[in-house]
Design an enzyme around this catalytic site. Structure first.
Site, PDB file in Angstrom:
ATOM      1  N   HIS A  51      44.848  39.194  44.429  1.00 20.35           N
ATOM      2  CA  HIS A  51      44.347  38.758  45.736  1.00 20.35           C
ATOM      3  C   HIS A  51      43.232  39.681  46.228  1.00 20.35           C
ATOM      4  O   HIS A  51      43.336  40.896  46.107  1.00 20.35           O
ATOM      5  CB  HIS A  51      45.499  38.759  46.746  1.00 20.35           C
ATOM      6  CG  HIS A  51      45.147  38.162  48.057  1.00 20.35           C
ATOM      7  ND1 HIS A  51      44.591  36.905  48.192  1.00 20.35           N
ATOM      8  CD2 HIS A  51      45.263  38.655  49.324  1.00 20.35           C
ATOM      9  CE1 HIS A  51      44.395  36.654  49.482  1.00 20.35           C
ATOM     10  NE2 HIS A  51      44.780  37.693  50.188  1.00 20.35           N
ATOM     11  N   VAL A  54      38.764  40.141  52.551  1.00 17.01           N
ATOM     12  CA  VAL A  54      37.755  40.806  53.382  1.00 17.01           C
ATOM     13  C   VAL A  54      37.828  40.151  54.767  1.00 17.01           C
ATOM     14  O   VAL A  54      37.848  38.907  54.863  1.00 17.01           O
ATOM     15  CB  VAL A  54      36.334  40.626  52.768  1.00 17.01           C
ATOM     16  CG1 VAL A  54      35.251  41.099  53.732  1.00 17.01           C
ATOM     17  CG2 VAL A  54      36.232  41.391  51.442  1.00 17.01           C
ATOM     18  N   GLY A  60      30.441  38.030  53.134  1.00 11.95           N
ATOM     19  CA  GLY A  60      29.097  37.624  52.733  1.00 11.95           C
ATOM     20  C   GLY A  60      28.140  38.780  52.502  1.00 11.95           C
ATOM     21  O   GLY A  60      26.948  38.572  52.302  1.00 11.95           O
ATOM     22  N   LEU A  61      28.663  40.014  52.505  1.00 11.14           N
ATOM     23  CA  LEU A  61      27.803  41.197  52.339  1.00 11.14           C
ATOM     24  C   LEU A  61      28.057  41.908  51.012  1.00 11.14           C
ATOM     25  O   LEU A  61      27.538  42.994  50.780  1.00 11.14           O
ATOM     26  CB  LEU A  61      28.038  42.178  53.497  1.00 11.14           C
ATOM     27  CG  LEU A  61      27.655  41.652  54.883  1.00 11.14           C
ATOM     28  CD1 LEU A  61      28.215  42.545  55.973  1.00 11.14           C
ATOM     29  CD2 LEU A  61      26.141  41.554  55.010  1.00 11.14           C
ATOM     30  N   LEU A  63      31.058  42.968  49.927  1.00 11.57           N
ATOM     31  CA  LEU A  63      32.171  43.925  49.948  1.00 11.57           C
ATOM     32  C   LEU A  63      33.232  43.568  48.908  1.00 11.57           C
ATOM     33  O   LEU A  63      33.760  44.449  48.213  1.00 11.57           O
ATOM     34  CB  LEU A  63      32.770  43.983  51.358  1.00 11.57           C
ATOM     35  CG  LEU A  63      33.828  45.037  51.632  1.00 11.57           C
ATOM     36  CD1 LEU A  63      33.418  46.420  51.155  1.00 11.57           C
ATOM     37  CD2 LEU A  63      34.154  45.077  53.124  1.00 11.57           C
ATOM     38  N   CYS A  86      42.962  35.943  41.036  1.00 11.89           N
ATOM     39  CA  CYS A  86      42.274  35.631  42.293  1.00 11.89           C
ATOM     40  C   CYS A  86      41.028  34.798  42.004  1.00 11.89           C
ATOM     41  O   CYS A  86      40.217  35.145  41.146  1.00 11.89           O
ATOM     42  CB  CYS A  86      41.893  36.935  42.990  1.00 11.89           C
ATOM     43  SG  CYS A  86      40.761  36.674  44.365  1.00 11.89           S
ATOM     44  N   THR A  92      33.679  33.659  41.199  1.00 11.93           N
ATOM     45  CA  THR A  92      32.466  34.217  41.813  1.00 11.93           C
ATOM     46  C   THR A  92      32.069  35.550  41.174  1.00 11.93           C
ATOM     47  O   THR A  92      30.966  35.694  40.659  1.00 11.93           O
ATOM     48  CB  THR A  92      32.657  34.396  43.335  1.00 11.93           C
ATOM     49  OG1 THR A  92      32.921  33.102  43.898  1.00 11.93           O
ATOM     50  CG2 THR A  92      31.418  34.978  43.994  1.00 11.93           C
ATOM     51  N   ARG A  96      28.971  36.090  38.237  1.00  6.00           N
ATOM     52  CA  ARG A  96      27.792  36.810  38.729  1.00  6.00           C
ATOM     53  C   ARG A  96      27.637  38.186  38.089  1.00  6.00           C
ATOM     54  O   ARG A  96      26.582  38.810  38.208  1.00  6.00           O
ATOM     55  CB  ARG A  96      27.865  36.969  40.252  1.00  6.00           C
ATOM     56  CG  ARG A  96      27.705  35.651  40.979  1.00  6.00           C
ATOM     57  CD  ARG A  96      27.790  35.836  42.481  1.00  6.00           C
ATOM     58  NE  ARG A  96      27.766  34.536  43.145  1.00  6.00           N
ATOM     59  CZ  ARG A  96      27.787  34.382  44.464  1.00  6.00           C
ATOM     60  NH1 ARG A  96      27.835  35.434  45.250  1.00  6.00           N
ATOM     61  NH2 ARG A  96      27.762  33.172  44.980  1.00  6.00           N
TER      62      ARG A  96
END
Ligand code: COA
Length: 113
Positions: A51, A54, A60-61, A63, A86, A92, A96
């Site tokens: 898990h 944030v 969206g930064l 972290l 997770c 994501t 990336r």
């Protein structure tokens, strides 16, 4: 905006290992990635990243990506493979940051012995 992003590299958002609770977390403990440790097929240990969280005000930064890097770096240093349970990690972070894909636990890679 750029300043906000920089603040993730140090200070309140620097990431610490909470071994007892099996988390990597920010100093304020508001953001974290949580894991379980278990045995892998070939006798090795596996870190299951279960898990990531944030708080909405910090999303969206990048972290969560920093939390993942902390967890993957730790796993690498400890020779653990990783299970990306997770969805943030599997859908994501890994697409990336594909260089970490080599650490993902693959069930078909069983010991040849
Ligand atoms: N699964 C996969 N990817 C997700 C996601 C999810 N549940 N929620 C958000 N993302 C993606 C977004 O597409 C976003 O992409 P963008 O950059 O194109 O907008 C990207 O994550 C943002 O990356 P980053 O800034 O590194 O993440 P974050 O610091 O904003 O944190 C979460 C991302 C998922 C940890 C945060 O939104 C959260 O805590 N959500 C609630 C809990 C949750 O769903 N956790 C994941 C499942 S365990």
């Amino acid at each position: 905006m750029e300043k906000e992003r920089e603040s993730h590299e140090n200070g309140e958002n620097s990431i610490v290992w909470n071994e007892k609770e099996r988390k990597f977390e920010t100093r304020d403990r508001e953001a974290y990635i949580q894991y379980d440790l278990r045995g892998g097929g070939g006798g090795g240990k596996v870190m299951d990243l279960v898990h990531t969280y944030v708080p909405p005000s910090k999303r969206g930064l990048g972290l969560a990506a920093h939390l993942c890097v902390a967890a993957f770096s730790h796993a690498e240093a400890q020779s653990l493979s990783v299970i990306p349970t997770c969805s943030y990690v599997s859908d994501t972070f890994l697409p990336r940051n594909p260089s970490w894909n080599s650490m993902v636990y693959k069930e078909d890679v069983k010991s040849n012995m």
